[in-house]
Motif scaffolding. Structure first.
Motif, PDB file in Angstrom:
ATOM      1  N   CYS A  92      43.545  34.977  30.102  1.00 44.67           N
ATOM      2  CA  CYS A  92      42.210  35.413  30.534  1.00 44.67           C
ATOM      3  C   CYS A  92      42.241  36.896  30.914  1.00 44.67           C
ATOM      4  O   CYS A  92      43.087  37.314  31.703  1.00 44.67           O
TER       5      CYS A  92
ATOM      6  N   CYS B  33      36.707  26.776  35.799  1.00 42.79           N
ATOM      7  CA  CYS B  33      37.871  27.303  36.539  1.00 42.79           C
ATOM      8  C   CYS B  33      37.909  26.688  37.934  1.00 42.79           C
ATOM      9  O   CYS B  33      38.966  26.336  38.447  1.00 42.79           O
TER      10      CYS B  33
ATOM     11  N   CYS C  55      42.091  36.354  40.343  1.00 44.54           N
ATOM     12  CA  CYS C  55      40.902  36.424  39.491  1.00 44.54           C
ATOM     13  C   CYS C  55      40.021  37.588  39.944  1.00 44.54           C
ATOM     14  O   CYS C  55      39.539  37.602  41.084  1.00 44.54           O
TER      15      CYS C  55
ATOM     16  N   CYS D  47      45.427  30.363  34.210  1.00 41.97           N
ATOM     17  CA  CYS D  47      44.628  31.492  33.719  1.00 41.97           C
ATOM     18  C   CYS D  47      45.284  32.138  32.493  1.00 41.97           C
ATOM     19  O   CYS D  47      44.683  32.987  31.837  1.00 41.97           O
TER      20      CYS D  47
HETATM   21  S1  SF4 Z   1      39.853  31.786  37.408  1.00 44.10           S
HETATM   22 FE1  SF4 Z   1      39.328  33.871  36.773  1.00 44.10          FE
HETATM   23  S2  SF4 Z   1      41.206  34.697  35.879  1.00 44.10           S
HETATM   24 FE2  SF4 Z   1      41.420  32.468  35.934  1.00 44.10          FE
HETATM   25  S3  SF4 Z   1      40.711  31.736  33.927  1.00 44.10           S
HETATM   26 FE3  SF4 Z   1      38.982  31.642  35.349  1.00 44.10          FE
HETATM   27  S4  SF4 Z   1      37.901  33.608  35.078  1.00 44.10           S
HETATM   28 FE4  SF4 Z   1      39.958  33.825  34.230  1.00 44.10          FE
END
Ligand code: SF4
Ligand code: SF4
Length: 211
Positions: free
Chosen positions: A106, A124, A114, A61
């Motif tokens: 992110c 993801c 997340c 992330c």
């Molecule tokens: S899982 Fe959630 S925190 Fe991780 S990159 Fe994807 S959106 Fe972003």
């Protein structure tokens, strides 16, 4: 950060009645998650490899440059962030959205988790790594491709089939043809280049209206 070891569908019955696009998104994510469980089992059996991803692991992330996000996924993230995220995470998230600098970190990552987990993008969900956790700054897609799960195409196609009415393609034959031709591919953009200030503003507006 994640991961998908089961494929339970997230459910928001009242919102799903009001928002016709929401069941499409949640149904599609259920299919994506099922596909991951299926691919994980197969990979673990064939390669005798163990999934390295676990809760709290978050290099991906912070180091991923290539996470694509589709318009319906963006709508889902907006809705969830504006209407569902509770007070504890809200102010932190707004700050992170405002200070996001179009890099790989992110803005939805808060305390190694997340903040939009139920509606995190398909990319993801599909990014799973075997054998050892990603090293700081590592993108294993380039450093050890053999350790990165290859999602099964048929699940992705089925998920797109479910989502296509959101893009105005409702007829079954037209949906199949749109999937074959990759018509949706051009609609995706990398998450890292999104400007998230607008979402922070929308969260603020929502909070003001609630007072
Ligand atoms: S899982 Fe959630 S925190 Fe991780 S990159 Fe994807 S959106 Fe972003
Ligand atoms: S092993 Fe890599 S892809 Fe898996 S959760 Fe950890 S950082 Fe993310």
């Amino acid at each position: 950060m994640k991961k998908t070891k089961d494929s339970q569908r997230f459910s928001f019955p009242d919102d799903e009645k009001k928002l016709p696009w929401l069941p499409l998104l949640l149904d599609a994510y259920e299919v994506i998650d099922k596909g991951i469980v299926d691919a994980l089992k197969e990979h673990e059996k064939k390669q005798k490899a163990k999934l390295a991803c676990q809760k709290g692991c978050d290099v991906c992330c912070r180091a991923q440059n290539d996470i694509p996000i589709y318009p319906l996924e963006m709508v889902g993230i907006y809705w969830y962030a504006i209407e569902k995220i509770g007070q504890l995470l809200r102010e932190t998230l707004k700050k992170q959205l405002l200070s996001h600098t179009k890099g790989p970190q992110c803005p939805f990552l808060i305390e190694h988790a997340c903040a939009v987990h139920p509606v995190r993008p398909a990319a993801c969900r599909q990014f799973n790594v075997f054998n050892k956790p990603c090293a700081e700054g590592e993108d294993p897609y380039y450093t050890r491709r053999q350790d990165v799960l290859t999602p099964k195409r048929k699940y992705r196609d089925r998920a797109f089939f479910i989502m296509l009415p959101f893009y105005g393609i409702t007829d079954d034959a037209a949906r199949s043809s749109a999937i074959k031709s990759g018509q949706l591919d051009s609609q995706a953009k990398p998450m890292r280049i999104c400007s998230w200030r607008h979402l922070a503003q929308r969260m603020d507006d929502f909070d003001t209206n609630q007072k």
